[in-house]
Scaffold this motif. Structure first.
Motif, PDB file in Angstrom:
ATOM      1  N   VAL A 297       0.827  -1.106   0.110  1.00 46.56           N
ATOM      2  CA  VAL A 297      -0.026  -0.078  -0.080  1.00 46.56           C
ATOM      3  C   VAL A 297       1.187   1.493  -0.217  1.00 46.56           C
ATOM      4  O   VAL A 297       0.224   2.453  -0.210  1.00 46.56           O
ATOM      5  CB  VAL A 297      -0.905   0.181   1.191  1.00 46.56           C
ATOM      6  N   ALA A 298       1.852   1.863   0.565  1.00 44.62           N
ATOM      7  CA  ALA A 298       3.299   2.343   0.368  1.00 44.62           C
ATOM      8  C   ALA A 298       3.347   3.024  -1.084  1.00 44.62           C
ATOM      9  O   ALA A 298       3.225   3.824  -1.309  1.00 44.62           O
ATOM     10  CB  ALA A 298       4.197   1.910   1.389  1.00 44.62           C
ATOM     11  N   GLN A 299       2.631   1.716  -2.444  1.00 43.44           N
ATOM     12  CA  GLN A 299       3.415   1.993  -3.575  1.00 43.44           C
ATOM     13  C   GLN A 299       1.882   2.249  -4.439  1.00 43.44           C
ATOM     14  O   GLN A 299       1.617   2.727  -5.240  1.00 43.44           O
ATOM     15  CB  GLN A 299       4.437   1.034  -4.161  1.00 43.44           C
ATOM     16  N   TYR A 300       1.387   1.390  -3.869  1.00 44.76           N
ATOM     17  CA  TYR A 300      -0.236   0.697  -4.729  1.00 44.76           C
ATOM     18  C   TYR A 300      -1.614   1.574  -3.360  1.00 44.76           C
ATOM     19  O   TYR A 300      -2.079   0.844  -3.029  1.00 44.76           O
ATOM     20  CB  TYR A 300      -0.194  -0.171  -4.906  1.00 44.76           C
ATOM     21  N   PRO A 301      -1.388   2.659  -3.025  1.00 49.95           N
ATOM     22  CA  PRO A 301      -2.442   3.458  -2.197  1.00 49.95           C
ATOM     23  C   PRO A 301      -3.731   2.778  -1.910  1.00 49.95           C
ATOM     24  O   PRO A 301      -4.136   2.926  -1.815  1.00 49.95           O
ATOM     25  CB  PRO A 301      -1.910   4.749  -1.706  1.00 49.95           C
ATOM     26  N   THR A 302      -4.354   2.577  -3.380  1.00 49.67           N
ATOM     27  CA  THR A 302      -5.166   2.898  -3.548  1.00 49.67           C
ATOM     28  C   THR A 302      -5.808   1.596  -4.417  1.00 49.67           C
ATOM     29  O   THR A 302      -5.236   1.383  -5.839  1.00 49.67           O
ATOM     30  CB  THR A 302      -5.842   4.141  -4.302  1.00 49.67           C
ATOM     31  N   ALA A 303      -6.926   1.701  -4.702  1.00 52.13           N
ATOM     32  CA  ALA A 303      -7.603  -0.078  -6.253  1.00 52.13           C
ATOM     33  C   ALA A 303      -8.199   0.936  -6.974  1.00 52.13           C
ATOM     34  O   ALA A 303      -9.565   2.228  -5.887  1.00 52.13           O
ATOM     35  CB  ALA A 303      -7.903  -0.989  -5.946  1.00 52.13           C
ATOM     36  N   ASN A 304      -8.661   1.024  -7.744  1.00 53.07           N
ATOM     37  CA  ASN A 304      -9.994   1.071  -8.838  1.00 53.07           C
ATOM     38  C   ASN A 304     -10.841   0.557  -9.009  1.00 53.07           C
ATOM     39  O   ASN A 304     -10.491  -0.817  -9.976  1.00 53.07           O
ATOM     40  CB  ASN A 304      -9.239   2.175  -9.736  1.00 53.07           C
ATOM     41  N   PHE A 305     -11.999   0.929  -9.669  1.00 54.40           N
ATOM     42  CA  PHE A 305     -13.199   0.195 -10.162  1.00 54.40           C
ATOM     43  C   PHE A 305     -13.784   0.775 -11.324  1.00 54.40           C
ATOM     44  O   PHE A 305     -14.721   2.062 -10.585  1.00 54.40           O
ATOM     45  CB  PHE A 305     -13.603  -0.771  -9.909  1.00 54.40           C
ATOM     46  N   GLU A 306     -13.736   1.095 -12.353  1.00 50.80           N
ATOM     47  CA  GLU A 306     -14.206   2.052 -13.382  1.00 50.80           C
ATOM     48  C   GLU A 306     -15.267   0.758 -14.172  1.00 50.80           C
ATOM     49  O   GLU A 306     -15.066   0.202 -14.499  1.00 50.80           O
ATOM     50  CB  GLU A 306     -13.755   3.544 -13.971  1.00 50.80           C
ATOM     51  N   ILE A 307     -16.522   1.143 -13.929  1.00 53.18           N
ATOM     52  CA  ILE A 307     -18.110   0.767 -14.741  1.00 53.18           C
ATOM     53  C   ILE A 307     -17.514   0.863 -16.614  1.00 53.18           C
ATOM     54  O   ILE A 307     -17.743   1.710 -17.207  1.00 53.18           O
ATOM     55  CB  ILE A 307     -18.909   1.437 -14.603  1.00 53.18           C
ATOM     56  N   THR A 308     -17.720  -0.321 -17.391  1.00 53.02           N
ATOM     57  CA  THR A 308     -17.468  -0.383 -18.641  1.00 53.02           C
ATOM     58  C   THR A 308     -18.660  -0.500 -19.448  1.00 53.02           C
ATOM     59  O   THR A 308     -18.830  -0.541 -20.733  1.00 53.02           O
ATOM     60  CB  THR A 308     -16.287  -1.147 -19.123  1.00 53.02           C
ATOM     61  N   GLY A 309     -19.416  -1.929 -18.301  1.00 54.02           N
ATOM     62  CA  GLY A 309     -20.895  -1.626 -18.885  1.00 54.02           C
ATOM     63  C   GLY A 309     -21.700  -2.624 -18.299  1.00 54.02           C
ATOM     64  O   GLY A 309     -21.520  -2.966 -17.126  1.00 54.02           O
ATOM     65  N   ILE A 310     -23.034  -2.547 -18.985  1.00 52.27           N
ATOM     66  CA  ILE A 310     -24.150  -3.824 -17.663  1.00 52.27           C
ATOM     67  C   ILE A 310     -24.250  -4.626 -18.490  1.00 52.27           C
ATOM     68  O   ILE A 310     -24.676  -4.759 -20.142  1.00 52.27           O
ATOM     69  CB  ILE A 310     -25.723  -2.692 -17.633  1.00 52.27           C
ATOM     70  N   SER A 311     -24.240  -6.262 -18.658  1.00 51.02           N
ATOM     71  CA  SER A 311     -24.840  -7.003 -19.487  1.00 51.02           C
ATOM     72  C   SER A 311     -25.497  -7.773 -18.410  1.00 51.02           C
ATOM     73  O   SER A 311     -26.049  -7.578 -16.852  1.00 51.02           O
ATOM     74  CB  SER A 311     -23.712  -7.833 -19.982  1.00 51.02           C
ATOM     75  N   GLU A 312     -26.099  -9.097 -19.279  1.00 51.59           N
ATOM     76  CA  GLU A 312     -27.236  -9.984 -18.222  1.00 51.59           C
ATOM     77  C   GLU A 312     -26.599 -11.761 -18.910  1.00 51.59           C
ATOM     78  O   GLU A 312     -25.781 -11.939 -19.632  1.00 51.59           O
ATOM     79  CB  GLU A 312     -28.441 -10.087 -18.894  1.00 51.59           C
ATOM     80  N   LYS A 313     -26.275 -12.651 -17.740  1.00 51.75           N
ATOM     81  CA  LYS A 313     -25.856 -13.438 -17.661  1.00 51.75           C
ATOM     82  C   LYS A 313     -26.502 -14.145 -16.704  1.00 51.75           C
ATOM     83  O   LYS A 313     -26.850 -14.494 -15.292  1.00 51.75           O
ATOM     84  CB  LYS A 313     -24.089 -13.504 -16.899  1.00 51.75           C
ATOM     85  N   GLU A 314     -27.713 -15.458 -17.043  1.00 54.56           N
ATOM     86  CA  GLU A 314     -28.434 -16.351 -16.165  1.00 54.56           C
ATOM     87  C   GLU A 314     -29.523 -15.538 -15.839  1.00 54.56           C
ATOM     88  O   GLU A 314     -29.651 -15.993 -14.365  1.00 54.56           O
ATOM     89  CB  GLU A 314     -27.694 -17.065 -15.515  1.00 54.56           C
ATOM     90  N   GLY A 315     -29.898 -14.424 -16.297  1.00 54.34           N
ATOM     91  CA  GLY A 315     -31.368 -13.759 -15.765  1.00 54.34           C
ATOM     92  C   GLY A 315     -30.828 -12.626 -14.638  1.00 54.34           C
ATOM     93  O   GLY A 315     -31.525 -13.125 -13.713  1.00 54.34           O
ATOM     94  N   LYS A 316     -28.905 -12.189 -14.235  1.00 52.98           N
ATOM     95  CA  LYS A 316     -28.402 -12.057 -13.785  1.00 52.98           C
ATOM     96  C   LYS A 316     -27.937 -10.619 -14.246  1.00 52.98           C
ATOM     97  O   LYS A 316     -27.607  -9.969 -15.244  1.00 52.98           O
ATOM     98  CB  LYS A 316     -27.391 -12.077 -12.588  1.00 52.98           C
TER      99      LYS A 316
END
Length: 223
Positions: A128-147
């Motif tokens: 965490v000293a070198q990489y203090p954060t993680a990130n998630f960025e939404i690229t799309g919404i999909s459907e799979k097996e009804g979810k």
């Protein structure tokens, strides 16, 4: 003869158990190449992540058991149009890695190891000293097996991979929530390799499983 039969039965049981356990992780993700982030339409409303009410729960395991914990979400926003998510991102504060199943020195020791504290241990897990954060960025919404699946780029330790996980969303007044089902990622896809059998040989039972279970809980308020 009876001993031989029992030995054969035991061996068969072990084989069956091994086969049945393989791939048993629920909602196991396939990390793929990062994808382009699509811009949300102009009419999409912005919801700002409520960091006090948002968190990520994690479970890590090894042959002798498992450990549980949380990580805080430090900021983010979700784009919503007609009650549907059109984009967004959130940042995870890796310095807040917390172990919830231990107390005292054991808790402090594991948290420090995960964060990379201690000479020679910096890059065992998340550094965490070198990489203090993680990130998630939404690229799309999909459907799979009804979810409904949230597709997005997950960046950990500077490595960006695209994953999908099932989640439900709800709207109430000017608040929205996004709650994932429990899903798993293979930590080695993000170079978190400490004590991994798929990376190192001759570990015996001194290994840590590659899969980390995650559950994302995001709450956001209309800006």
């Amino acid at each position: 003869m009876k001993t031989n039969v029992m030995s054969m039965f035991a061996a068969a049981t072990l084989v069956i158990t091994a086969i049945s356990c393989k791939g048993e992780n629920k909602n196991e993700t396939d990390a793929a190449a990062a994808e382009a982030v699509k811009e949300a339409p102009m009419e999409a409303a912005t919801y700002t992540v409520d960091t006090a009410s948002s968190t990520i729960e994690w479970v890590g395991s090894k042959p002798t058991g498992e450990h549980t914990g949380t990580i805080a979400v430090s900021d983010g926003m979700i784009k919503v149009n007609a009650d549907k998510i059109e984009g967004g991102s959130f940042t995870v504060d890796m310095k807040t890695i917390t172990v919830t199943d231990l107390e005292g020195d054991d808790k402090a020791s594991l948290e420090g190891h995960l964060k990379g504290e201690g000479e020679g241990k910096e890059d065992h897990f998340f550094n965490v000293a070198q990489y203090p954060t993680a990130n998630f960025e939404i690229t799309g919404i999909s459907e799979k097996e009804g979810k409904t699946m949230i597709d997005g780029n997950l960046t950990i330790k500077g490595v960006k991979k695209n994953i999908s996980f099932p989640a439900t969303t709800s709207m109430e007044g000017d608040m929205m929530s996004l709650t994932s089902e429990e899903f798993t990622i293979d930590r080695t896809e993000w170079n978190v390799n400490y004590a991994s059998k798929s990376v190192f040989e001759n570990l015996g039972d001194k290994f840590v499983n590659d899969d980390i279970k995650l559950k994302v809980m995001i709450k956001a308020k209309k800006a």
